[in-house]
Design an enzyme around this catalytic site. Structure first.
Site, PDB file in Angstrom:
ATOM      1  N   TYR A 273       0.847  -1.192   0.000  1.00  0.00           N
ATOM      2  CA  TYR A 273       0.000   0.000   0.000  1.00  0.00           C
ATOM      3  C   TYR A 273       0.881   1.240   0.000  1.00  0.00           C
ATOM      4  O   TYR A 273       1.919   1.275   0.662  1.00  0.00           O
ATOM      5  CB  TYR A 273      -0.903   0.040   1.237  1.00  0.00           C
TER       6      TYR A 273
ATOM      7  N   HIS B 211      -6.253   1.836  -1.664  1.00  0.00           N
ATOM      8  CA  HIS B 211      -6.210   0.418  -2.007  1.00  0.00           C
ATOM      9  C   HIS B 211      -4.764  -0.006  -2.274  1.00  0.00           C
ATOM     10  O   HIS B 211      -3.918   0.818  -2.651  1.00  0.00           O
ATOM     11  CB  HIS B 211      -7.050   0.142  -3.266  1.00  0.00           C
TER      12      HIS B 211
ATOM     13  N   LYS C  17      -4.619  -4.841  -9.328  1.00  0.00           N
ATOM     14  CA  LYS C  17      -3.288  -4.794  -8.745  1.00  0.00           C
ATOM     15  C   LYS C  17      -2.249  -5.159  -9.804  1.00  0.00           C
ATOM     16  O   LYS C  17      -2.542  -5.912 -10.730  1.00  0.00           O
ATOM     17  CB  LYS C  17      -3.173  -5.742  -7.549  1.00  0.00           C
TER      18      LYS C  17
END
Length: 345
Positions: free
Chosen positions: A241, A249, A286
């Site tokens: 993070y 997020h 991600k």
């Protein structure tokens, strides 16, 4: 007819994506321009020559979704949670909070206690707050304020408040980072005697055969002020993070690979593993980050075993055929994004 269906599917995919974004409240209002760029890209994506219209409706719909997800990741950048989160993170950088934790732990009497593959740490309320803000460990007990009632000789009642104590559970990498890298934490063994760094390393190394590689990766990211948390829910070693998870997020799903000269890993050895991992990372927005731990010196004793290793970073992403076929369009789109030529219609 096929072209009309393709345009309708593009519109449905865009509407679904916008509805999900509004429901999550993850995007600031100031970024509406980016959504219009996504809609424009979807429309142009389906303005193809007649020969391309022979592609099936489901294939075109999946292509549209892939393109939209790619544009979201490439244009939105860091995904902050709600309005004002980015400004709050800038006001309180993680490096400053970690420095406060280091200073307070150094002067406190808090001592970690080894418990199997974890370290238990009893702290006061202030330290508990800083550990939460820096995301070291997990809180395992709630704070309970204690008061002592004292009856004075004149009949009045006094109360004496005691500092609340709380317990945190630290992982091996977290505890050793606080002890060795930040040098702000002491750890006791089962005999209630403070352990040296060498003794602590030998014990932790016996608990985890991959500790050296995992710790090097963990300390590498922490030294760059990233918040590092376990990533087992995504099938990876860690997630990273930019700031506290309450504000942003996670951006990276991290896999740690040891030096192939000394240890081999069974992960990502075939293309199917790559596709599965990348699809999973893409579905949760991600980037897959592979950290390769390499040895560049000799020595197996502590601390030489840590100093003789370095970490290489590799960001791995999917190849999007739509992006390659529309390379000229994408380059023009990026130029217009950078110059701010698009406005809200």
């Amino acid at each position: 007819m096929i072209k009309r269906q393709a345009v309708n599917s593009a519109r449905q995919a865009v509407n679904a994506l916008l509805a999900a974004a509004r429901a999550s409240k993850s995007f600031a209002v100031s970024r509406r321009r980016t959504w219009w760029l996504i809609v424009l890209a979807a429309v142009i994506q389906f303005r193809r020559p007649p020969a391309v219209e022979l592609v099936s409706h489901s294939t075109r719909r999946n292509s549209c979704k892939s393109l939209l997800l790619h544009l979201v990741r490439s244009t939105m950048g860091t995904r902050w949670k709600g309005k004002g989160s980015e400004a709050k993170a800038l006001e309180e950088p993680m490096s400053k909070i970690v420095s406060e934790l280091k200073a307070l732990l150094s002067v406190s009497d808090s001592v970690g206690i080894l418990s199997g593959s974890n370290v238990l740490l009893e702290v006061n309320t202030k330290l508990a707050e800083l550990l939460d803000r820096t995301c070291f460990g997990y809180r395992i007990t709630a704070a309970v304020e204690k008061q002592n009632v004292v009856l004075r000789t004149d009949g009045q009642i006094d109360t004496e408040e005691k500092t609340a104590k709380q317990w945190f559970r630290l992982g091996l990498e977290e505890a050793f980072y606080l002890c060795y890298s930040l040098k702000c934490l002491k750890i006791e063994g089962t005999d209630h005697r403070a352990m040296s760094e060498v003794e602590l390393w030998d014990y932790m190394n016996s608990q985890s055969k991959c500790l050296l590689d995992l710790y090097k990766a963990y300390s590498h990211l922490r030294s760059k002020n990233w918040i590092v948390r376990p990533g087992s829910q995504y099938g990876v070693d860690y997630v990273a993070y930019r700031h506290h998870p309450a504000l942003v997020h996670s951006e990276y799903a991290i896999l740690v690979f040891p030096d192939a000269k000394f240890c081999t890993s069974d992960r990502l050895r075939v293309w199917s593993d790559f596709h599965c991992t990348l699809r999973l990372c893409g579905s949760v927005a991600k980037t897959l980050l592979v950290l390769h731990v390499l040895q560049h010196g000799s020595g197996s004793d502590f601390p030489a075993c840590l100093e003789n290793y370095r970490v290489e970073e590799y960001a791995i992403g999917r190849w999007y055929p739509e992006q390659s076929r529309e390379e000229s369009f994408n380059s023009r789109l990026q130029e217009k994004i950078g110059s701010g030529q698009f406005g809200i219609v």
